[in-house]
Scaffold this motif. Structure first.
Motif, PDB file in Angstrom:
ATOM      1  N   THR A 126       0.853  -1.191   0.000  1.00  0.00           N
ATOM      2  CA  THR A 126       0.000   0.000   0.000  1.00  0.00           C
ATOM      3  C   THR A 126       0.882   1.232   0.000  1.00  0.00           C
ATOM      4  O   THR A 126       1.813   1.334   0.803  1.00  0.00           O
ATOM      5  N   SER A 127       0.571   2.164  -0.871  1.00  0.00           N
ATOM      6  CA  SER A 127       1.383   3.383  -0.970  1.00  0.00           C
ATOM      7  C   SER A 127       0.871   4.427   0.020  1.00  0.00           C
ATOM      8  O   SER A 127      -0.181   4.266   0.635  1.00  0.00           O
ATOM      9  N   THR A 128       1.628   5.518   0.149  1.00  0.00           N
ATOM     10  CA  THR A 128       1.212   6.607   1.039  1.00  0.00           C
ATOM     11  C   THR A 128      -0.089   7.236   0.553  1.00  0.00           C
ATOM     12  O   THR A 128      -0.789   7.878   1.304  1.00  0.00           O
ATOM     13  N   LYS A 129      -0.422   7.030  -0.731  1.00  0.00           N
ATOM     14  CA  LYS A 129      -1.668   7.573  -1.272  1.00  0.00           C
ATOM     15  C   LYS A 129      -2.807   6.593  -1.095  1.00  0.00           C
ATOM     16  O   LYS A 129      -3.921   6.832  -1.569  1.00  0.00           O
ATOM     17  N   GLY A 130      -2.522   5.476  -0.436  1.00  0.00           N
ATOM     18  CA  GLY A 130      -3.558   4.487  -0.177  1.00  0.00           C
ATOM     19  C   GLY A 130      -3.815   3.558  -1.359  1.00  0.00           C
ATOM     20  O   GLY A 130      -4.744   2.767  -1.336  1.00  0.00           O
ATOM     21  N   TRP A 142       9.831   3.983 -10.168  1.00  0.00           N
ATOM     22  CA  TRP A 142      10.698   4.038  -8.986  1.00  0.00           C
ATOM     23  C   TRP A 142       9.850   3.851  -7.732  1.00  0.00           C
ATOM     24  O   TRP A 142       9.015   4.696  -7.418  1.00  0.00           O
ATOM     25  N   LEU A 143      10.034   2.709  -7.065  1.00  0.00           N
ATOM     26  CA  LEU A 143       9.257   2.423  -5.865  1.00  0.00           C
ATOM     27  C   LEU A 143      10.151   2.488  -4.630  1.00  0.00           C
ATOM     28  O   LEU A 143      11.154   1.786  -4.557  1.00  0.00           O
ATOM     29  N   VAL A 144       9.798   3.368  -3.719  1.00  0.00           N
ATOM     30  CA  VAL A 144      10.521   3.456  -2.456  1.00  0.00           C
ATOM     31  C   VAL A 144       9.768   2.564  -1.459  1.00  0.00           C
ATOM     32  O   VAL A 144       8.540   2.612  -1.397  1.00  0.00           O
ATOM     33  N   VAL A 145      10.500   1.723  -0.732  1.00  0.00           N
ATOM     34  CA  VAL A 145       9.848   0.823   0.216  1.00  0.00           C
ATOM     35  C   VAL A 145      10.399   1.107   1.609  1.00  0.00           C
ATOM     36  O   VAL A 145      11.615   1.232   1.788  1.00  0.00           O
ATOM     37  N   ASN A 146       9.498   1.214   2.576  1.00  0.00           N
ATOM     38  CA  ASN A 146       9.921   1.428   3.957  1.00  0.00           C
ATOM     39  C   ASN A 146       9.476   0.224   4.784  1.00  0.00           C
ATOM     40  O   ASN A 146       8.299   0.010   4.999  1.00  0.00           O
ATOM     41  N   SER A 147      10.449  -0.568   5.260  1.00  0.00           N
ATOM     42  CA  SER A 147      10.120  -1.776   6.021  1.00  0.00           C
ATOM     43  C   SER A 147      10.360  -1.606   7.515  1.00  0.00           C
ATOM     44  O   SER A 147      10.410  -2.589   8.252  1.00  0.00           O
ATOM     45  N   SER A 148      10.555  -0.379   7.988  1.00  0.00           N
ATOM     46  CA  SER A 148      10.726  -0.175   9.429  1.00  0.00           C
ATOM     47  C   SER A 148       9.448  -0.592  10.151  1.00  0.00           C
ATOM     48  O   SER A 148       8.356  -0.174   9.773  1.00  0.00           O
ATOM     49  N   GLN A 160      13.156   2.823  14.311  1.00  0.00           N
ATOM     50  CA  GLN A 160      13.712   3.971  13.597  1.00  0.00           C
ATOM     51  C   GLN A 160      13.208   4.013  12.153  1.00  0.00           C
ATOM     52  O   GLN A 160      13.196   2.998  11.468  1.00  0.00           O
ATOM     53  N   GLY A 161      12.792   5.187  11.720  1.00  0.00           N
ATOM     54  CA  GLY A 161      12.376   5.364  10.336  1.00  0.00           C
ATOM     55  C   GLY A 161      10.951   4.958  10.058  1.00  0.00           C
ATOM     56  O   GLY A 161      10.492   5.063   8.924  1.00  0.00           O
ATOM     57  N   ALA A 162      10.229   4.471  11.085  1.00  0.00           N
ATOM     58  CA  ALA A 162       8.838   4.085  10.877  1.00  0.00           C
ATOM     59  C   ALA A 162       8.004   5.343  10.636  1.00  0.00           C
ATOM     60  O   ALA A 162       8.138   6.318  11.367  1.00  0.00           O
ATOM     61  N   VAL A 163       7.193   5.317   9.596  1.00  0.00           N
ATOM     62  CA  VAL A 163       6.391   6.495   9.260  1.00  0.00           C
ATOM     63  C   VAL A 163       4.968   6.078   8.917  1.00  0.00           C
ATOM     64  O   VAL A 163       4.740   4.948   8.509  1.00  0.00           O
ATOM     65  N   ASP A 164       4.028   6.984   9.107  1.00  0.00           N
ATOM     66  CA  ASP A 164       2.711   6.751   8.527  1.00  0.00           C
ATOM     67  C   ASP A 164       2.669   7.519   7.215  1.00  0.00           C
ATOM     68  O   ASP A 164       3.637   8.196   6.843  1.00  0.00           O
ATOM     69  N   ALA A 165       1.552   7.417   6.520  1.00  0.00           N
ATOM     70  CA  ALA A 165       1.468   8.015   5.184  1.00  0.00           C
ATOM     71  C   ALA A 165       1.769   9.506   5.222  1.00  0.00           C
ATOM     72  O   ALA A 165       2.508  10.033   4.395  1.00  0.00           O
ATOM     73  N   GLN A 166       1.231  10.174   6.248  1.00  0.00           N
ATOM     74  CA  GLN A 166       1.380  11.624   6.314  1.00  0.00           C
ATOM     75  C   GLN A 166       2.843  12.027   6.517  1.00  0.00           C
ATOM     76  O   GLN A 166       3.365  12.894   5.809  1.00  0.00           O
ATOM     77  N   VAL A 167       3.488  11.386   7.481  1.00  0.00           N
ATOM     78  CA  VAL A 167       4.892  11.706   7.756  1.00  0.00           C
ATOM     79  C   VAL A 167       5.750  11.432   6.528  1.00  0.00           C
ATOM     80  O   VAL A 167       6.652  12.203   6.184  1.00  0.00           O
ATOM     81  N   GLY A 187      12.198  16.966  -1.473  1.00  0.00           N
ATOM     82  CA  GLY A 187      12.013  17.209  -2.899  1.00  0.00           C
ATOM     83  C   GLY A 187      12.110  15.926  -3.699  1.00  0.00           C
ATOM     84  O   GLY A 187      12.671  15.905  -4.787  1.00  0.00           O
ATOM     85  N   SER A 188      11.559  14.878  -3.135  1.00  0.00           N
ATOM     86  CA  SER A 188      11.630  13.594  -3.810  1.00  0.00           C
ATOM     87  C   SER A 188      10.236  13.206  -4.276  1.00  0.00           C
ATOM     88  O   SER A 188       9.259  13.389  -3.542  1.00  0.00           O
ATOM     89  N   SER A 189      10.109  12.718  -5.514  1.00  0.00           N
ATOM     90  CA  SER A 189       8.786  12.276  -5.944  1.00  0.00           C
ATOM     91  C   SER A 189       8.884  10.967  -6.727  1.00  0.00           C
ATOM     92  O   SER A 189       8.826  10.969  -7.941  1.00  0.00           O
ATOM     93  N   PRO A 190       9.049   9.876  -6.005  1.00  0.00           N
ATOM     94  CA  PRO A 190       9.103   8.569  -6.661  1.00  0.00           C
ATOM     95  C   PRO A 190       7.721   8.200  -7.196  1.00  0.00           C
ATOM     96  O   PRO A 190       6.735   8.851  -6.874  1.00  0.00           O
ATOM     97  N   THR A 191       7.656   7.136  -8.002  1.00  0.00           N
ATOM     98  CA  THR A 191       6.367   6.676  -8.526  1.00  0.00           C
ATOM     99  C   THR A 191       5.424   6.385  -7.355  1.00  0.00           C
ATOM    100  O   THR A 191       4.256   6.733  -7.386  1.00  0.00           O
ATOM    101  N   ALA A 192       5.940   5.721  -6.337  1.00  0.00           N
ATOM    102  CA  ALA A 192       5.144   5.461  -5.134  1.00  0.00           C
ATOM    103  C   ALA A 192       6.068   5.207  -3.957  1.00  0.00           C
ATOM    104  O   ALA A 192       7.211   4.788  -4.130  1.00  0.00           O
ATOM    105  N   TYR A 193       5.537   5.492  -2.773  1.00  0.00           N
ATOM    106  CA  TYR A 193       6.263   5.211  -1.527  1.00  0.00           C
ATOM    107  C   TYR A 193       5.438   4.151  -0.808  1.00  0.00           C
ATOM    108  O   TYR A 193       4.294   4.416  -0.398  1.00  0.00           O
ATOM    109  N   ILE A 194       5.969   2.958  -0.667  1.00  0.00           N
ATOM    110  CA  ILE A 194       5.189   1.836  -0.138  1.00  0.00           C
ATOM    111  C   ILE A 194       5.471   1.651   1.346  1.00  0.00           C
ATOM    112  O   ILE A 194       6.632   1.594   1.775  1.00  0.00           O
TER     113      ILE A 194
END
Lengths: 199, 692
Positions: free
Chosen positions: A34-38, A86-92, A97-104, A113-120
């Motif tokens: 699931t991406s930050t955009k849901g 370009w898919l950025v993946v966050n597995s925290s 450390q580095g754990a984020v919700d969609a908003q953060v 200033g980063s705009s990948p295809t999606a942030y998962i």
């Protein structure tokens, strides 16, 4: 007996997760996240395109060096302009450390200033374990046939120094350049460096 | 994490650059110091400098191969002409698991020594050593650090070296603790096979090694977090390692540290490089695989004659008798149906065993009978089958569609299920040749293991299949007739005897309530059968209710774990069998007492026969007493990982198994064969006298 049945199930999961999951030259394992955009993002949606996977942890000094130097954003833009997904993946894991919700995550991308295809958001680490992602940044490149063509570090400079990053030889760019020119990737693997993925 | 993320983040971006004279440098989570073994060094003499890290609890720095993440400390020297400093002589690192990943590093305090060399023409005076050090210190999060450390050493040519009073001993200890070259008589072998590396160490001096681990000196060679599969047998140790995803071409050798423990506690480190043989040139592995496949077949064949098969003897005889009056072609088909029943159930058992192994559970051959539920179900099935043989009801025809026909159905399916039953009931114990083959199979890649188990199954099935091909068999069998009915009914009583045996096992596994529950189950079965016969329309309901009741009775059965080694052997007290415990075994060995260890279980009839005819024979008892041997019994009736682990040390995974530990701890223990007679035991005991 109950415990062994559990062990059995765990064993199955474990054995599927670790070895041979992401071997260069083999099909890259499919995943849905699931991406930050849901949105639901599946690797299989991008058949026919080059896909880059970037493991991310905004608080990891190695990742910071690549964003604070502007190097990662530039790389993303340059290759996305050439049609690369370009898919950025966050597995925290949550609370690590580095754990984020969609908003953060969105705010961080805006700040960097980063705009990948999606942030998962992969807080259960399932995609990370599927690929055997060890560090941030750990990079993977997948060709239009869905074959993994690169697995390893972002570049040849093991550093948290943003000035050093700018002098480095970027392995992802090299792999994409060669592959798009129809050549075999000359450096298909390297030791991923950086912070441990915080599973 | 207790600190707020903000504070942490700001910490992360700050490099700590501190210059120090002779003072230790303080950085987040550690102190680092440049020290030397000598205050005054003589050119040409041996001396050391070193980085000494003192870390906060839970924080670590890294080994030369940091594992899945991390970086080893790095040093750039600025040295006066004539002074050289060697590479770090890395201390043995610790495995530090981080979630599903693995790191290699150091915690608490560590000294990284490096050889210091002063050229012979170096002028007497002072030498200032300057080190720019970078490190990564991690707990879960990592903080890079760097700093400059300085150390001034006095050089006196022609004088006497003066050890540093504070640090000299630290250096000696650190150097003593580094990995040593492998002993000369160790032969190191390695082979690349699919996704794995198979390493082997061969030498008489590896006997007695309890634990082995391999830490690769280079990264991206193997999956660090996957524990190697280890098998120690006699003069050989096998290690199976999983290749890293990022290893595209096999290297020429696998360098790393071998960590071995001869005793609980003490770990010795050896620097080892396993030369990788090109595929096809190595004979040793394929030979042992071939040998294992062969001995598995032989073992399967012999298993037919082991006492363990006794409970299914009636089944076998019956399926043979069923062939009476059949055409030859039919007989052969029945033979193969029986063989496929054996094959399929062996595959299922082997697959379960291998999967359990992957998950790290310690279980072994015969594990199915360690489950009270399984024993319960088996007893119910056989009881039901017995009723059928007695002629209370016919299964064939009306019952067939319900999946209950099993061994009673007279078709090929019946032969198939007889094969299945023969395997499940009769294979808890191992036969000669079979024990080491099964033990070997479990250390091998799945495909090799499957071959070995297949060969074992074929061995077990072979006599039956061969018999079905003998044309004369038909004429030996009596003609079909009324006798068959009487014969079947008689066989029912043999089946009930097998049920009684299972009930006894269940009693030992659970408690007094186990057999009571089982008897209750028999009432339920009989009742359901009665219902179905009396009111045929209620058949489906009867079957369903019966099954449901059985599940309700059987599932809650719990193994009697807290009293491990509960045994039926109260009458054997004269022999003074002690309950097995690894601690007690270690203590006896420490005291220099010889120990005879007997691996047994209630379900292992071969074990019981061995005990009766050999181990309890008066002359054997007398000899045990005369030699002062401590007798220990490992009762594996219930699941017990400690026993499985002890068996695995001998490359076994099944019983019967007997081993005699000698007085002298350095001598390998004597293994006894699976089939014992008083004579065999006495012969082995005299061997012990010779060896001591």
């Amino acid at each position: 007996m109950k415990r062994s049945v559990l062990g059995f199930a765990l064993g199955l999961v474990f054995s599927m997760n670790t070895a041979w999951a992401a071997k260069v030259g083999s099909p890259a394992p499919d995943f849905t996240g699931t991406s930050t955009k849901g949105e639901k993002i599946s690797l299989s949606n991008y058949k026919g395109k080059y896909v880059v996977l970037e493991w991310h942890n905004k608080d990891c000094p190695y990742v910071r060096a690549h964003y604070d130097s502007g190097s990662m954003q530039k790389l993303q833009k340059e290759w996305m302009d050439k049609g690369v997904v370009w898919l950025v993946v966050n597995s925290s894991a949550k609370g690590k450390q580095g754990a984020v919700d969609a908003q953060v995550a969105e705010e961080q991308m805006k700040k960097d200033g980063s705009s990948p295809t999606a942030y998962i958001l992969d807080s259960d680490g399932s995609i990370g374990k599927l690929y055997g992602a060890q560090t941030t940044p750990h990079m993977y490149v997948i060709d239009p046939n869905g074959t993994l063509i690169y697995n390893g570090a972002i570049d040849d400079k093991v550093t948290t120094d943003k000035d050093e990053v700018l002098k480095s030889n970027n392995y992802v760019a090299a792999a994409l350049t060669e592959a798009m020119a129809g050549k075999p990737v000359s450096k298909p693997t390297s030791r991923p460096y950086g912070c441990t993925v915080k599973y | 994490m207790t600190r707020s993320a903000g504070v942490l983040t700001s910490l992360l971006f700050t490099f700590f650059f501190v210059s120090s004279g002779a003072q230790a440098l303080t950085a987040p989570h550690l102190e680092v110091d440049l020290i030397s073994s000598h205050q005054v060094v003589v050119p040409g003499d041996k001396a050391y400098v070193g980085l000494r890290f003192k870390l906060e609890p839970e924080w670590h720095i890294y080994w030369i191969n940091p594992g899945d993440s991390g970086e080893p400390p790095q040093i750039e020297w600025q040295l006066p002409a004539g002074v050289t400093i060697g590479a770090i002589e890395w201390p043995v690192p610790k495995k530090i698991p981080v979630g599903p990943l693995m790191n290699y590093g150091y915690e608490n305090e560590v000294l990284l020594p490096m050889a210091l060399e002063i050229a012979p023409d170096f002028q007497s005076g002072e030498a200032k050593l300057v080190a720019d050090v970078r490190w990564l210190v991690c707990r879960e999060e990592c903080i890079p650090g760097k700093g400059r450390l300085e150390k001034t050493i006095r050089v006196k040519s022609g004088g006497r070296a003066e050890p540093d009073a504070q640090w000299h001993a630290h250096f000696l200890a650190a150097l003593e603790a580094t990995a040593k070259p492998v002993p000369h008589d160790w032969q190191l072998l390695a082979k690349s096979q699919d996704e794995e590396f198979l390493l082997a160490i061969e030498s008489p001096s590896v006997a007695g090694i309890l634990k082995v681990d391999f830490l690769p000196a280079v990264t991206d060679l193997i999956v660090h977090a996957t524990e190697p599969r280890v098998r120690v047998e006699g003069k050989r140790i096998d290690l199976t390692l999983t290749k890293s995803d990022r290893l595209l071409n096999d290297p020429e050798a696998l360098p790393g540290l071998l960590l071995v423990s001869f005793d609980e506690g003490e770990v010795k480190a050896f620097e080892a490089s396993f030369p990788l043989r090109a595929p096809g040139t190595e004979a040793i592995f394929s030979f042992s695989v071939l040998l294992a496949i062969l001995s598995a077949f032989l073992g399967g064949l012999i298993l037919n004659l082991m006492p363990c098969v006794f409970p299914v003897l009636s089944l076998k005889v019956m399926s043979l008798m069923q062939m009476s009056g059949m055409k030859r072609g039919e007989m052969i088909k029945h033979g193969w149906a029986y063989a496929s029943g054996i094959l399929v159930s062996f595959w299922v058992l082997a697959a379960a065993l291998l999967l359990f192994r992957i998950s790290g559970s310690q279980i072994g051959w015969g594990f199915q009978l360690q489950s009270p539920q399984f024993v319960f179900a088996l007893a119910c099935l056989l009881f039901f089958f017995g009723l059928n043989l007695l002629g209370f009801f016919e299964i064939s025809g009306s019952f067939t569609g319900m999946g209950n026909s099993l061994a009673a159905s007279e078709g090929y399916r019946g032969s198939f299920f007889t094969g299945v039953l023969a395997t499940l009931v009769a294979t808890p114990c191992t036969a000669p040749f079979m024990g080491s083959a099964v033990g070997f199979a479990l250390t091998q890649p799945a495909i090799v293991a499957v071959w070995i188990f297949t060969s074992l199954a074929l061995g077990l099935a072979a006599p039956y299949v061969v018999l079905s091909y003998v044309p004369a068999l038909g004429s030996y069998l009596p003609k079909p007739g009324r006798w068959m009915e009487s014969f079947k009914q008689f066989m029912a009583f043999l089946i009930f005897a097998t049920v009684l045996w299972l009930m006894w096992i269940l009693g030992l596994q659970t408690s007094f309530m186990g057999p009571v529950a089982l008897f209750g189950a028999f009432i339920v079965i009989s009742f359901a059968v009665w219902l179905a016969i009396r009111w045929p329309r209620l058949k489906a309901v009867a079957v369903l209710c019966g099954l449901l009741a059985l599940i309700l009775i059987g599932l809650p059965l719990k193994p009697f774990t807290e009293n491990r080694g509960v045994s039926e052997d109260a009458h054997e007290e004269k022999l003074q069998w002690e309950k097995f415990s690894p601690e007690r075994l270690a203590r006896y060995r420490e005291e220099g007492k010889p120990v005879f260890l007997n691996f047994t279980a209630a379900w292992c009839i071969s074990c019981k026969v061995n005990e009766m005819v050999a181990l309890n024979a008066p002359e054997v008892q007398a000899k045990f007493r005369e030699l002062g041997i401590v007798l220990m019994k490992a009762d594996w009736t219930n699941h017990d990982p400690l026993i499985a682990e002890t068996l695995a040390k001998f490359g076994r995974s099944g019983i019967p198994f007997y081993v005699l530990y000698l007085r002298d701890k350095s001598k390998p223990a004597i293994e006894f064969p699976e089939v014992l007679t008083a004579g065999i035991v006495l012969k082995h005991l005299s061997q012990m006298e010779e060896r001591q």
